[in-house]
Design a protein around this motif. Sequence first.
Motif, PDB file in Angstrom:
ATOM      1  N   LEU A 300       0.849  -1.342  -0.178  1.00  0.00           N
ATOM      2  CA  LEU A 300      -0.013  -0.530   0.500  1.00  0.00           C
ATOM      3  C   LEU A 300       0.761   1.388  -0.520  1.00  0.00           C
ATOM      4  CD1 LEU A 300      -2.704  -0.949   2.181  1.00  0.00           C
ATOM      5  CD2 LEU A 300      -2.997  -0.597   0.150  1.00  0.00           C
ATOM      6  N   LYS A 301       0.722   2.025  -0.985  1.00  0.00           N
ATOM      7  CA  LYS A 301       1.392   3.870  -0.916  1.00  0.00           C
ATOM      8  C   LYS A 301       0.141   4.608  -1.186  1.00  0.00           C
ATOM      9  CE  LYS A 301       6.368   2.025  -2.482  1.00  0.00           C
ATOM     10  NZ  LYS A 301       6.870   1.703  -3.451  1.00  0.00           N
ATOM     11  N   LEU A 302      -0.598   4.883  -0.071  1.00  0.00           N
ATOM     12  CA  LEU A 302      -1.384   5.978  -0.683  1.00  0.00           C
ATOM     13  C   LEU A 302      -1.359   7.233   0.225  1.00  0.00           C
ATOM     14  CD1 LEU A 302      -4.484   3.749   1.724  1.00  0.00           C
ATOM     15  CD2 LEU A 302      -3.759   3.307  -0.662  1.00  0.00           C
ATOM     16  N   LYS A 303      -1.321   8.453  -1.136  1.00  0.00           N
ATOM     17  CA  LYS A 303      -1.070   9.349  -1.245  1.00  0.00           C
ATOM     18  C   LYS A 303      -2.210  10.327  -0.909  1.00  0.00           C
ATOM     19  CE  LYS A 303       2.358   8.524  -4.450  1.00  0.00           C
ATOM     20  NZ  LYS A 303       3.354   8.580  -5.341  1.00  0.00           N
ATOM     21  N   LYS A 304      -2.004  10.707   0.312  1.00  0.00           N
ATOM     22  CA  LYS A 304      -3.157  12.189   0.417  1.00  0.00           C
ATOM     23  C   LYS A 304      -4.057  11.296   0.970  1.00  0.00           C
ATOM     24  CE  LYS A 304      -0.144  16.555   0.283  1.00  0.00           C
ATOM     25  NZ  LYS A 304       0.033  17.620  -0.865  1.00  0.00           N
ATOM     26  N   ALA A 305      -4.324  10.181   1.097  1.00  0.00           N
ATOM     27  CA  ALA A 305      -5.604   9.902   0.909  1.00  0.00           C
ATOM     28  C   ALA A 305      -6.623  10.426   1.934  1.00  0.00           C
ATOM     29  CB  ALA A 305      -5.901   8.419   1.726  1.00  0.00           C
ATOM     30  N   ARG A 306      -7.801  10.328   1.172  1.00  0.00           N
ATOM     31  CA  ARG A 306      -9.143  10.809   2.058  1.00  0.00           C
ATOM     32  C   ARG A 306     -10.610  10.312   2.054  1.00  0.00           C
ATOM     33  NH1 ARG A 306     -11.623  13.327  -1.590  1.00  0.00           N
ATOM     34  NH2 ARG A 306     -10.390  13.254  -2.876  1.00  0.00           N
ATOM     35  N   HIS A 307     -11.069  10.206   3.365  1.00  0.00           N
ATOM     36  CA  HIS A 307     -12.295   9.495   3.569  1.00  0.00           C
ATOM     37  C   HIS A 307     -13.122   9.916   3.264  1.00  0.00           C
ATOM     38  CE1 HIS A 307     -15.681   6.998   5.731  1.00  0.00           C
ATOM     39  NE2 HIS A 307     -14.677   6.280   6.046  1.00  0.00           N
ATOM     40  N   PRO A 308     -13.653   9.385   2.110  1.00  0.00           N
ATOM     41  CA  PRO A 308     -14.674   9.936   1.006  1.00  0.00           C
ATOM     42  C   PRO A 308     -16.281  10.620   1.875  1.00  0.00           C
ATOM     43  CG  PRO A 308     -14.702   7.148   0.599  1.00  0.00           C
ATOM     44  CD  PRO A 308     -13.410   7.687   1.736  1.00  0.00           C
ATOM     45  N   LEU A 309     -16.289   9.879   3.246  1.00  0.00           N
ATOM     46  CA  LEU A 309     -17.537  10.189   3.261  1.00  0.00           C
ATOM     47  C   LEU A 309     -17.788  11.907   4.115  1.00  0.00           C
ATOM     48  CD1 LEU A 309     -19.513   7.221   4.593  1.00  0.00           C
ATOM     49  CD2 LEU A 309     -19.784   8.047   2.379  1.00  0.00           C
ATOM     50  N   LEU A 310     -16.186  11.951   4.180  1.00  0.00           N
ATOM     51  CA  LEU A 310     -15.956  13.223   4.934  1.00  0.00           C
ATOM     52  C   LEU A 310     -15.781  14.288   4.067  1.00  0.00           C
ATOM     53  CD1 LEU A 310     -13.348  12.441   8.128  1.00  0.00           C
ATOM     54  CD2 LEU A 310     -15.830  11.902   7.751  1.00  0.00           C
ATOM     55  N   SER A 319      -1.329   9.870   4.177  1.00  0.00           N
ATOM     56  CA  SER A 319      -0.249   9.386   3.825  1.00  0.00           C
ATOM     57  C   SER A 319       0.695   7.480   4.248  1.00  0.00           C
ATOM     58  CB  SER A 319       1.028  10.413   3.336  1.00  0.00           C
ATOM     59  OG  SER A 319       0.288  11.450   2.161  1.00  0.00           O
ATOM     60  N   VAL A 320      -0.009   7.158   3.547  1.00  0.00           N
ATOM     61  CA  VAL A 320       0.135   5.397   4.592  1.00  0.00           C
ATOM     62  C   VAL A 320       1.341   4.667   3.497  1.00  0.00           C
ATOM     63  CG1 VAL A 320      -0.447   3.497   5.742  1.00  0.00           C
ATOM     64  CG2 VAL A 320      -2.212   5.789   5.516  1.00  0.00           C
ATOM     65  N   GLN A 321       1.509   3.990   4.570  1.00  0.00           N
ATOM     66  CA  GLN A 321       3.038   3.073   3.280  1.00  0.00           C
ATOM     67  C   GLN A 321       2.858   1.727   4.598  1.00  0.00           C
ATOM     68  OE1 GLN A 321       6.749   3.546   1.785  1.00  0.00           O
ATOM     69  NE2 GLN A 321       5.597   6.368   0.810  1.00  0.00           N
ATOM     70  N   LEU A 322       2.215   0.327   3.259  1.00  0.00           N
ATOM     71  CA  LEU A 322       2.640  -1.022   3.604  1.00  0.00           C
ATOM     72  C   LEU A 322       3.062  -1.773   3.222  1.00  0.00           C
ATOM     73  CD1 LEU A 322       1.512  -2.207   7.052  1.00  0.00           C
ATOM     74  CD2 LEU A 322      -0.720  -2.153   5.708  1.00  0.00           C
ATOM     75  N   GLY A 323       3.921  -2.736   3.572  1.00  0.00           N
ATOM     76  CA  GLY A 323       3.684  -3.743   2.739  1.00  0.00           C
ATOM     77  C   GLY A 323       5.507  -4.751   2.466  1.00  0.00           C
ATOM     78  N   ILE A 329       1.536  -2.303  11.034  1.00  0.00           N
ATOM     79  CA  ILE A 329       1.941  -0.569  11.796  1.00  0.00           C
ATOM     80  C   ILE A 329       1.024   0.514  12.556  1.00  0.00           C
ATOM     81  CG2 ILE A 329       1.303   2.418  11.223  1.00  0.00           C
ATOM     82  CD1 ILE A 329       1.374   1.426   8.405  1.00  0.00           C
ATOM     83  N   VAL A 330       1.877   0.711  13.823  1.00  0.00           N
ATOM     84  CA  VAL A 330       1.145   0.495  14.997  1.00  0.00           C
ATOM     85  C   VAL A 330       0.662   2.010  15.562  1.00  0.00           C
ATOM     86  CG1 VAL A 330       1.643   0.420  17.410  1.00  0.00           C
ATOM     87  CG2 VAL A 330       2.086  -1.635  16.088  1.00  0.00           C
ATOM     88  N   LEU A 343      -8.285   3.774   9.762  1.00  0.00           N
ATOM     89  CA  LEU A 343      -8.158   2.468   9.792  1.00  0.00           C
ATOM     90  C   LEU A 343      -9.164   2.170   8.786  1.00  0.00           C
ATOM     91  CD1 LEU A 343      -8.512   0.892  13.637  1.00  0.00           C
ATOM     92  CD2 LEU A 343      -6.311   0.440  11.755  1.00  0.00           C
ATOM     93  N   LYS A 344     -10.611   3.316   8.978  1.00  0.00           N
ATOM     94  CA  LYS A 344     -11.509   2.948   7.860  1.00  0.00           C
ATOM     95  C   LYS A 344     -11.173   3.217   6.658  1.00  0.00           C
ATOM     96  CE  LYS A 344     -15.417   3.115  11.177  1.00  0.00           C
ATOM     97  NZ  LYS A 344     -16.507   4.205  11.755  1.00  0.00           N
ATOM     98  N   THR A 345     -10.228   4.796   6.370  1.00  0.00           N
ATOM     99  CA  THR A 345      -9.903   4.491   5.440  1.00  0.00           C
ATOM    100  C   THR A 345      -8.933   4.396   4.528  1.00  0.00           C
ATOM    101  OG1 THR A 345      -9.925   6.824   5.882  1.00  0.00           O
ATOM    102  CG2 THR A 345      -8.975   6.985   4.177  1.00  0.00           C
ATOM    103  N   VAL A 346      -7.900   3.416   5.195  1.00  0.00           N
ATOM    104  CA  VAL A 346      -6.897   2.050   4.747  1.00  0.00           C
ATOM    105  C   VAL A 346      -8.489   1.111   4.121  1.00  0.00           C
ATOM    106  CG1 VAL A 346      -4.989   0.811   4.884  1.00  0.00           C
ATOM    107  CG2 VAL A 346      -5.236   2.719   6.063  1.00  0.00           C
ATOM    108  N   GLY A 347      -8.830   0.443   5.207  1.00  0.00           N
ATOM    109  CA  GLY A 347      -9.135  -0.590   4.690  1.00  0.00           C
ATOM    110  C   GLY A 347     -10.195  -0.172   3.511  1.00  0.00           C
TER     111      GLY A 347
END
Length: 793
Positions: A300-310, A319-323, A329-330, A343-347
């Motif tokens: 995962l490499k999310l760049k400036k991710a937004r929760h779509p319901l906000l 911005s999140v990187q994983l994997g 990630i703690v 958490l919800k934004t990533v999922g």
Amino acid sequence: MINEKTLNKLQYFDILNAVSAHCISSIAQQKVRNLKPANSYLDATQLLNETKQAYDLFKFESSFDLSVDDVSEACALARVGSCLSMGQLLQIMRVLRTARHLQASLFVEYDVDTSLLKAKAYTLYNDKLLEDDIDFAILSEDEMNDKASDELYAIRKRIKAINADIKQKLQSYTKSSELSKYLQDAIVTLRGDRYVIPVKQEYRSFVSGIVHDQSSTGATLFIEPMAIVQLNNALREATLDEKAEIQRILQAFTDRISPFAERISATVDAISDIDVIFSKVKYALENRGTLPILNDSGVLKLKKARHPLLDKRKVVPISVQLGEDYDIIVITGPNTGGKTVTLKTVGLTCAMAMSGLFVPCEEDSVVSYFDDVLCDIGDEQSIEQNLSTFSGHITNLRDILNVSSQGHLVLIDEVGAGTEPNEGAALALAITDFLRRSGAKGVITTHYGRLKEYSLTTPRVENASMEFDLQTLAPTYRLIMGVPGSSNAIAIASKLGLRNDVIEFAKNNVSDEKLAFERVLQNADEIRRDYEQKLEALAEEQRLLQEEKRRTEKLNGSLQNERDKLLASSREEAKKILSKAKEEAAELVTEIKEILNKDVLSDKDLFAARNLAKKISNIEVKQEEDGDEIIFTGDQVDFTKLKVGDIVYSKKMNVQVKVLEIRSKSRIKVRSGNLTTEVGSNDLYNSVSEVNQKAARNYGGAHNTKTQINTRSFNNEINVIGKTVDDAIMIVDEFIDAAVVAGISQVWVIHGMGTGRLRAGLHEHFRHHRNVAEFRLGVYGEGESGVTVLTLK
């Protein structure tokens, strides 16, 4: 496959409801609401590619006819030969029309790949003849066209004729002075499908006919006169014939549809599928979604991710990187700091990508396909099952740990919370370590310090924190990767004014190791903030430099093109001038030869020959100018940076000028050579290339030094004697422009008497000049016919 409970926790179905609002048909809306993430990486890739192709297509065409009715029942009836109604036939006609229009639109060759959409369009069934026949024959759900068949037309014509006969005979009753006295009212009405007249009870014996009904009081009988019984019978028969013919026509249409009922049903399904794809595009455009780069390796490499319901205007992107470098990630930080939203934004981002939806991130964000997303988010307390919050939490974790493995994404909010802190921390540590060893990817939120320490010392585990501003006592909702956060409980309590003795007692009851660790975290956070500020400053400086570089490259390209055009134009002009000069010289030489070839030469001939020779010597050819004699300009000058002494370019005067005085934005005193005038800042541009010395000396910079504008405080006369008409016009035009700029209203053009050709050419030019109000020849003392006086506008 992601289970429905997880999707509910992630608010996935709220997203689907928002997408379904963009569908055209109710069938597509239902399909969107039932949409689930793909069960394989290939299926997810296919869904995203379909959305991408539709997204690219929208740049060229965004209005497609996708309106269809649910014709599943009609197709099922048609397959078994059961006669369809007029309404059902109209629905099928609309499906055929939509399929035809959609095929025509999707089969257009655009400059983008639409192969997947075309593949769906190929499955659409359309029959233009059947569509047109139904459209012609059936006017509405309960009305058929008279001309649907010749037989129907004849039957309805017969019905009209019978009706006319019946009305005529009945009117003989209602209008007859003898019979009308027997009637209750002079009207004709229907009982069943028979025409009758209302007869008074006491006159029953005076009217021969069949009684069909009577009024509620019994005072009126509705009698069908014997004279129209046969006509009513004939009308009845004709009406039955009409119904039979309509039924025959409907059955004929049904029989034509029956062999293709399956294809028509599949066509509706395909059109609604395309509607679903386009609804995803519309949702992406509305919410600034981007195409994710999908993989199946858990990266995962999310760049400036937004929760779509906000609210997208207020939400703070993360911005999140994983994997790649770590699998777990703690996330730590204060309450209400945004951990759960993260958490919800990533999922949710993963679930959206796996469903073929663009994600609310910046371009080139990377999202992984996961076999399953497992989550424990929110309060799982259950009264029915007699579960406490902690029990519900553990039950969820039990189910998650039993199945978690490579290919799974695990999201746990406040792991180990809800029980005694020491035991809860030990449990949280054990769960986190198990997930790490299971091969799953995970994002976990916590307040436990032991998990922070574990993350710092354990490979493939990374710390992250939600930023908190101690100055404002408010979360910033920014996710900071690589840095553990602090709960800041004592600091917040102190800032909020809790008694100092209570604060001190609390600090004394925190272990020295804990305090030292928190101080290290605070120091690290301060270093991180300072580093980020410097990075932001460098990034901004780099951005400005890049913009300047792009602007300069664009300007240089533009200037080079302009230079090439001007050089080509000047060379062409030079060729024309040279050619004209040669022609004039040749004419003059011919005239001299004619004079010298005379047997006897008079003084007048010799004088004429000398004049002609003088004219030849006065012919001058403007050579091609060197490249550095062409003025190139840059951007318009910045008035706030303009200062006295600057050399700039005046667009109105078409020459470089020197700034002498700045009185205001609209009154800037400038000088070119001996000419001084005022211009506005919007007339001044930065000079990119200097003109040569010759151009700087002469106003306009392109004329021979023998023909200069007399600039004794801009003397209002110019001498063009000896010039060709074209050269003189060019010189005089620039002189007039300079005079207009200088505010001169009257000028003198000295052209001499000579043959009169130069004077005539100039006069013809002055008649159409935009700046010349009127002109006349000079009077005695002004040069008479050798001078023209111009009055300027």
